[in-house]
Design an enzyme around this catalytic site. Structure first.
Site, short mmCIF file in Angstrom:
data_model
loop_
_atom_site.label_atom_id
_atom_site.label_comp_id
_atom_site.label_asym_id
_atom_site.label_seq_id
_atom_site.Cartn_x
_atom_site.Cartn_y
_atom_site.Cartn_z
N HIS A 126 0.81 -1.22 0.00
CA HIS A 126 0.00 0.00 0.00
C HIS A 126 0.84 1.27 0.00
O HIS A 126 0.33 2.35 -0.26
CB HIS A 126 -0.93 0.00 1.22
CG HIS A 126 -1.99 -1.04 1.14
ND1 HIS A 126 -3.32 -0.74 0.94
CD2 HIS A 126 -1.94 -2.39 1.18
CE1 HIS A 126 -4.03 -1.86 0.88
NE2 HIS A 126 -3.21 -2.88 1.03
N ASP B 122 3.49 9.66 -0.56
CA ASP B 122 2.33 8.87 -0.16
C ASP B 122 2.07 7.83 -1.25
O ASP B 122 2.07 8.18 -2.44
CB ASP B 122 1.10 9.79 -0.02
CG ASP B 122 0.05 9.23 0.95
OD1 ASP B 122 -0.01 8.00 1.10
OD2 ASP B 122 -0.71 10.03 1.53
P1 ADP Z 1 -3.22 6.43 5.26
O1 ADP Z 1 -3.61 5.05 4.84
O2 ADP Z 1 -1.76 6.70 5.15
O3 ADP Z 1 -3.74 6.82 6.61
P2 ADP Z 1 -5.13 7.47 3.25
O4 ADP Z 1 -5.39 8.88 2.81
O5 ADP Z 1 -4.93 6.53 2.12
O6 ADP Z 1 -3.88 7.51 4.24
O7 ADP Z 1 -6.35 6.93 4.11
C1 ADP Z 1 -6.77 7.56 5.28
C2 ADP Z 1 -8.14 7.05 5.65
O8 ADP Z 1 -8.43 7.44 7.00
C3 ADP Z 1 -9.25 7.62 4.79
O9 ADP Z 1 -10.20 6.61 4.49
C4 ADP Z 1 -9.88 8.71 5.67
O10 ADP Z 1 -11.26 8.92 5.44
C5 ADP Z 1 -9.66 8.15 7.05
N1 ADP Z 1 -9.54 9.26 8.03
C6 ADP Z 1 -8.60 10.20 8.07
N2 ADP Z 1 -8.83 11.08 9.07
C7 ADP Z 1 -9.95 10.67 9.68
C8 ADP Z 1 -10.71 11.16 10.80
N3 ADP Z 1 -10.37 12.25 11.47
N4 ADP Z 1 -11.80 10.46 11.15
C9 ADP Z 1 -12.16 9.35 10.45
N5 ADP Z 1 -11.49 8.86 9.40
C10 ADP Z 1 -10.40 9.50 9.01
O1 F6P Z 2 -1.67 2.92 4.38
C1 F6P Z 2 -0.58 2.56 5.13
C2 F6P Z 2 -0.95 2.06 6.51
O2 F6P Z 2 0.18 1.68 7.21
C3 F6P Z 2 -1.88 0.90 6.52
O3 F6P Z 2 -1.27 -0.34 6.42
C4 F6P Z 2 -2.57 1.11 7.82
O4 F6P Z 2 -3.85 0.61 7.80
C5 F6P Z 2 -2.62 2.62 7.97
O5 F6P Z 2 -1.54 3.10 7.27
C6 F6P Z 2 -2.70 3.09 9.41
O6 F6P Z 2 -1.53 2.84 10.13
P1 F6P Z 2 -1.47 2.02 11.48
O7 F6P Z 2 -2.07 0.67 11.20
O8 F6P Z 2 -0.03 1.96 11.83
O9 F6P Z 2 -2.28 2.76 12.49
#
Ligand code: ADP
Ligand code: F6P
Length: 482
Positions: free
Chosen positions: A171, A380
């Site tokens: 990912h 990212d």
């Molecule tokens: P990562 O996997 O690195 O966290 P992404 O942008 O791919 O980054 O995914 C983040 C996910 O977390 C998204 O589905 C987003 O809606 C969710 N998210 C981020 N901030 C919040 C929050 N404050 N409350 C609920 N969901 C959140």
């Molecule tokens: O998208 C990358 C990632 O490490 C996912 O594998 C994971 O679900 C998410 O970020 C949140 O991180 P963590 O599981 O360390 O809270």
């Protein structure tokens, strides 16, 4: 949330997803009783709809240390918890996964730390995940291994269960070869991944880096995206840019409830003419400091009028016991405090900064409310937040300012693309997105919406699983390809 224990009844599964985390985390209610809450991050957002449709088993850690739980049903998913001790959480999750691999794979934005005892625990824990999968997977099952925490699982699983069809998806970015080769265990990880039949990456560049490494470092024969293994197998390495359940987000944002909440949110923010929005895990890869700094400077220089515009920044705390994350939290608190202290008037702060995790409906309402979504990671793998914002538009309005260094920038070409290291450039992009004529914004958003709706998570999953099936015509893969 209601969950019921089902270990005794668990039938062998013909489709198994294994990830570090389950979609829910073990939590405690104020009265000390156990509860479940949604796990953070993009992986869970992406995989929930895939699993709801295919009814497989999900193997993963339940987010609490020193606790063994039986398999259970949760919202029609079969969840198989893998236990971790406190010291394994420290060495495998916080250490090797998030202080070695995470920074190394994100362009070494923070220096990766290499510790032999972390690696040893990573090997041990990967073996435990593989053992759990080997127990729950039916004969000839399809197993889909997720992300950087579990890169040894494909090989370990193949040794135990050669009947399985194994896919792996990373990912996060796969790093340039010059960075990857710093890893003292570079060979073991390449070999671990090669236990899969299909190794998936977010972008073609990641797949190419991987193929180059196995050719140069392991001396394997490769032809474009195919790798010939000494045992006669062929492994495919290819890009599959991940997405979201676009229609589900869109429909949620379309509800009367979301519309009302969106209006309330804007009202609570002081009914600004322009609402900027940032939504991230509190992670140093997300470019939060750069974003806040650019917004603050744009106000200080009179390019953005604080009577006119606000920034709502949501930042869910993440990996809080890892030093760099703690430091980032302090740095952002200080920067937001300084900007608000210098610029705010009574009753109105230019930046509203919240550490809250919201339910999906509230997130949809927040996206719907925002005029300009600002996504500025320094690196990212994809960034699903950018796609969620686009999916939640109800018409061709709004604007997306997006870092060039996200996987999403490859697909959302009509965003206001920006180099987040360039603070002046970022300021200019914020102002441009704010002042661009409605017609230009509509043209950009129309194309991005089409992209997001045409390439949703179901298409992503079925493309990956179809390719996995096509490799050797596995029967089991065909059943789950959708
Ligand atoms: P990562 O996997 O690195 O966290 P992404 O942008 O791919 O980054 O995914 C983040 C996910 O977390 C998204 O589905 C987003 O809606 C969710 N998210 C981020 N901030 C919040 C929050 N404050 N409350 C609920 N969901 C959140
Ligand atoms: O998208 C990358 C990632 O490490 C996912 O594998 C994971 O679900 C998410 O970020 C949140 O991180 P963590 O599981 O360390 O809270």
């Amino acid at each position: 949330m209601n969950s019921k224990s089902t270990k005794s009844k668990l039938d062998p599964a013909s489709f198994v997803v294994v990830a570090n985390r389950l979609p829910v985390d073990r939590a405690e209610r104020p009265d000390g009783t156990a509860d479940w809450r949604p796990s953070p991050g993009g992986l869970v957002t992406a995989f929930e709809p895939i699993m709801q449709r295919r009814h497989g088993a999900w193997v993963g850690w339940h987010g609490a240390a020193d606790e063994e739980l039986e398999a259970f049903e949760h919202e029609s998913l079969t969840l198989v918890p893998v236990p971790l001790s406190s010291s394994e959480v420290e060495d495998y999750y916080e250490g090797f996964s998030n202080a070695t691999l995470w920074p190394l794979y994100h362009d070494a934005i923070a220096p990766p730390q290499f510790h032999r005892e972390w690696w040893e625990t990573y090997v041990k824990v990967n073996q435990r995940f593989a053992d759990h999968v080997a127990t729950v997977a039916a004969e000839d099952a399809v197993v889909w291994v997720q992300d950087y925490h579990l890169q040894l699982v494909p090989q370990m699983l193949r040794r135990q269960r050669p009947d399985l069809r194994i896919g792996f998806f990373l990912h996060i970015p796969f790093p340039p070869t010059e960075l990857y080769v710093q890893l003292p265990w570079r060979q073991q990880i390449l070999e671990g991944l090669l236990g899969a039949d299909l190794v998936g990456f977010q972008l073609p560049g990641g797949a190419q880096n991987f193929v180059r490494l196995v050719r140069n470092r392991l001396g394997l024969e490769t032809q474009r995206d195919r790798i010939r293994m000494p045992d006669g197998r062929e492994v495919l390495a290819r890009a599959y840019p991940i997405s979201i359940d676009a229609m589900a987000f869109h429909e949620l944002a379309a509800t009367e409830e979301a519309a009302e909440r969106a209006a309330e949110i804007r009202h609570d923010l002081g009914d600004p003419r322009v609402m900027f929005l940032g939504v991230d895990r509190l992670d140093y890869t997300k470019g939060l400091l750069e974003r806040v700094q650019a917004f603050g400077e744009a106000i200080a220089e009179g390019k953005i009028d604080p009577d006119d515009a606000v920034l709502l920044q949501l930042a869910v705390p993440s990996r809080e016991r890892v030093d760099r994350y703690r430091q980032l939290r302090d740095d952002i608190d200080r920067m937001v405090g300084r900007i608000n202290g210098e610029i705010a008037r009574i009753g109105r702060a230019p930046i509203t900064y919240l550490h809250v995790s919201y339910p999906r409906l509230e997130m949809a309402a927040i996206y719907r409310a925002a005029d300009i979504m600002v996504v500025t990671p320094l690196r990212d793998g994809m960034n699903l937040v950018a796609k969620e914002y686009v999916a939640c538009r109800q018409r061709d309005d709004g604007a997306l300012v997006l870092s060039e260094f996200t996987g999403a920038a490859r697909e959302l070409r009509q965003a206001y693309l920006v180099n987040p290291h360039d603070i002046n450039g970022l300021k200019d992009r914020l102002v441009e997105a704010m002042n661009d004529p409605t017609r230009n914004k509509a043209r950009r958003m129309r194309m991005m919406r089409r992209q997001v709706f045409e390439n949703d998570i179901e298409k992503w999953a079925s493309t990956f699983l179809d390719d996995l099936e096509a490799l050797n015509g596995s029967r089991a893969a065909k059943q789950v390809a959708g």
